[in-house]
Design a protein around this motif. Sequence first.
Motif, short mmCIF file in Angstrom:
data_model
loop_
_atom_site.label_atom_id
_atom_site.label_comp_id
_atom_site.label_asym_id
_atom_site.label_seq_id
_atom_site.Cartn_x
_atom_site.Cartn_y
_atom_site.Cartn_z
N GLN A 27 104.47 43.77 56.93
CA GLN A 27 103.49 44.77 56.49
C GLN A 27 104.16 46.12 56.26
O GLN A 27 103.83 46.82 55.30
CB GLN A 27 102.35 44.89 57.52
N ILE A 37 90.42 32.37 49.91
CA ILE A 37 89.61 32.14 51.12
C ILE A 37 88.52 33.20 51.22
O ILE A 37 87.34 32.89 51.46
CB ILE A 37 90.52 32.13 52.37
N TYR A 59 88.04 46.63 61.48
CA TYR A 59 89.27 46.48 60.70
C TYR A 59 89.33 45.09 60.06
O TYR A 59 89.64 44.95 58.87
CB TYR A 59 90.50 46.74 61.58
N ILE A 60 89.03 44.04 60.83
CA ILE A 60 89.07 42.67 60.28
C ILE A 60 88.11 42.55 59.09
O ILE A 60 88.49 42.06 58.03
CB ILE A 60 88.67 41.62 61.36
N ARG A 115 101.14 47.23 49.52
CA ARG A 115 99.89 47.23 50.29
C ARG A 115 99.31 48.64 50.20
O ARG A 115 99.85 49.59 50.79
CB ARG A 115 100.12 46.83 51.75
N PHE A 157 90.58 41.71 50.68
CA PHE A 157 91.18 40.50 50.10
C PHE A 157 90.26 39.96 49.01
O PHE A 157 90.70 39.51 47.96
CB PHE A 157 91.38 39.41 51.17
N LEU A 160 94.82 37.20 65.06
CA LEU A 160 93.57 37.94 64.83
C LEU A 160 92.84 38.21 66.15
O LEU A 160 91.95 39.07 66.20
CB LEU A 160 92.63 37.14 63.91
N LEU A 210 89.04 41.60 55.12
CA LEU A 210 88.47 40.45 54.39
C LEU A 210 87.81 40.92 53.10
O LEU A 210 87.98 40.31 52.04
CB LEU A 210 87.47 39.71 55.29
N ASP A 253 104.34 33.23 60.82
CA ASP A 253 104.02 33.44 59.41
C ASP A 253 102.58 33.91 59.22
O ASP A 253 102.22 34.39 58.14
CB ASP A 253 104.22 32.15 58.62
N PHE A 254 101.76 33.76 60.25
CA PHE A 254 100.35 34.14 60.15
C PHE A 254 100.02 35.13 61.26
O PHE A 254 100.35 34.89 62.42
CB PHE A 254 99.46 32.89 60.29
N ILE A 304 97.35 33.80 49.51
CA ILE A 304 96.71 32.83 50.41
C ILE A 304 95.30 33.28 50.78
O ILE A 304 94.34 32.52 50.70
CB ILE A 304 97.57 32.60 51.67
N MET A 305 95.17 34.53 51.19
CA MET A 305 93.88 35.02 51.67
C MET A 305 92.86 35.26 50.56
O MET A 305 91.65 35.19 50.80
CB MET A 305 94.06 36.29 52.51
N ALA A 311 87.43 27.22 59.12
CA ALA A 311 88.20 27.39 57.88
C ALA A 311 89.46 28.24 58.10
O ALA A 311 90.31 28.31 57.22
CB ALA A 311 87.33 28.04 56.81
N CYS A 312 89.55 28.88 59.23
CA CYS A 312 90.67 29.80 59.50
C CYS A 312 91.67 29.20 60.47
O CYS A 312 92.81 29.65 60.58
CB CYS A 312 90.15 31.10 60.11
#
Length: 181
Positions: free
Chosen positions: A142, A62, A41-42, A151, A49, A34, A46, A30-31, A58-59, A15-16
């Motif tokens: 960022q 998802i 951190y990831i 952010r 988000f 990872l 998530l 643009d992305f 966008i995120m 899906a990613c």
Amino acid sequence: AAAGDVSAGKQKSAACAACHAADGNSPSPDFPKLAGQNAGYIAKQLSDFKSGARENAIMAPIAQGLSEQDMLDLAAYFASQEVAAGAVAEDLIEAGRQLYRGGNAQSGVPACMACHGPNGKGIPSAKWPMLSSQYSKYTETQLHQFAKGNRANDPNSMMRDIAGRLSEAEIKAVSAYVSGL
Ligand code: HEM
Ligand code: HEM
């Protein structure tokens, strides 16, 4: 906390892949890449988000579909991948290196290295992100988001204050530097 499972994460990563690539080395600036990012951190991003603490159109949808275990598995998978080297902008890296390693005493900016590490790998145990090899376009975005206060998903992080003190030239230079780290 439960642990993430790399092979379960690989299954779920389909899906990613359209944006971040199957191995986490996103094909487009643009992305964000990872691959090799710190797992803790990831997973936190998530979760942020999903809750809306970190806003991204966008995120957000998802992340809505991910359970806590999905997030841990996906984080373990992408963290286990090797990041592809980023572009090196020779004309900017010296200024970027100085800011990254020494900060800017005049404007009150601490050395980025203090938290993101001499090699840009971050501090995994503290969930502080790796910056090395990231697309400079994403890093610049960022830093702008932090500076504008858009952010703010980590209320304890110093990033908004730090980014707010950076000049546009410093943002460009440090983003170029970490891409080559
Ligand atoms: C950002 C994971 C799917 C587009 C991120 C970040 C993570 C992530 C962890 C933050 C990176 C960082 O802070 O360094 C995932 C996972 C996915 C997925 C695990 C699958 C379940 C997608 C898809 C798209 C996408 C399909 C495109 C349609 C983006 C964009 C950002 C981002 C544009 C940057 C957001 C910002 O500027 O704040 N993703 N992603 N992602 N992702 Fe994904
Ligand atoms: C996050 C850059 C200094 C702690 C980030 C991110 C960038 C960045 C681009 C987002 C990474 C991503 O989305 O994948 C910089 C630069 C610095 C600097 C260029 C120097 C000018 C510092 C310092 C600290 C710090 C000195 C610690 C005191 C953090 C933390 C996060 C973060 C905890 C993640 C939490 C959050 O999203 O706010 N930094 N950083 N950084 N940075 Fe820094």
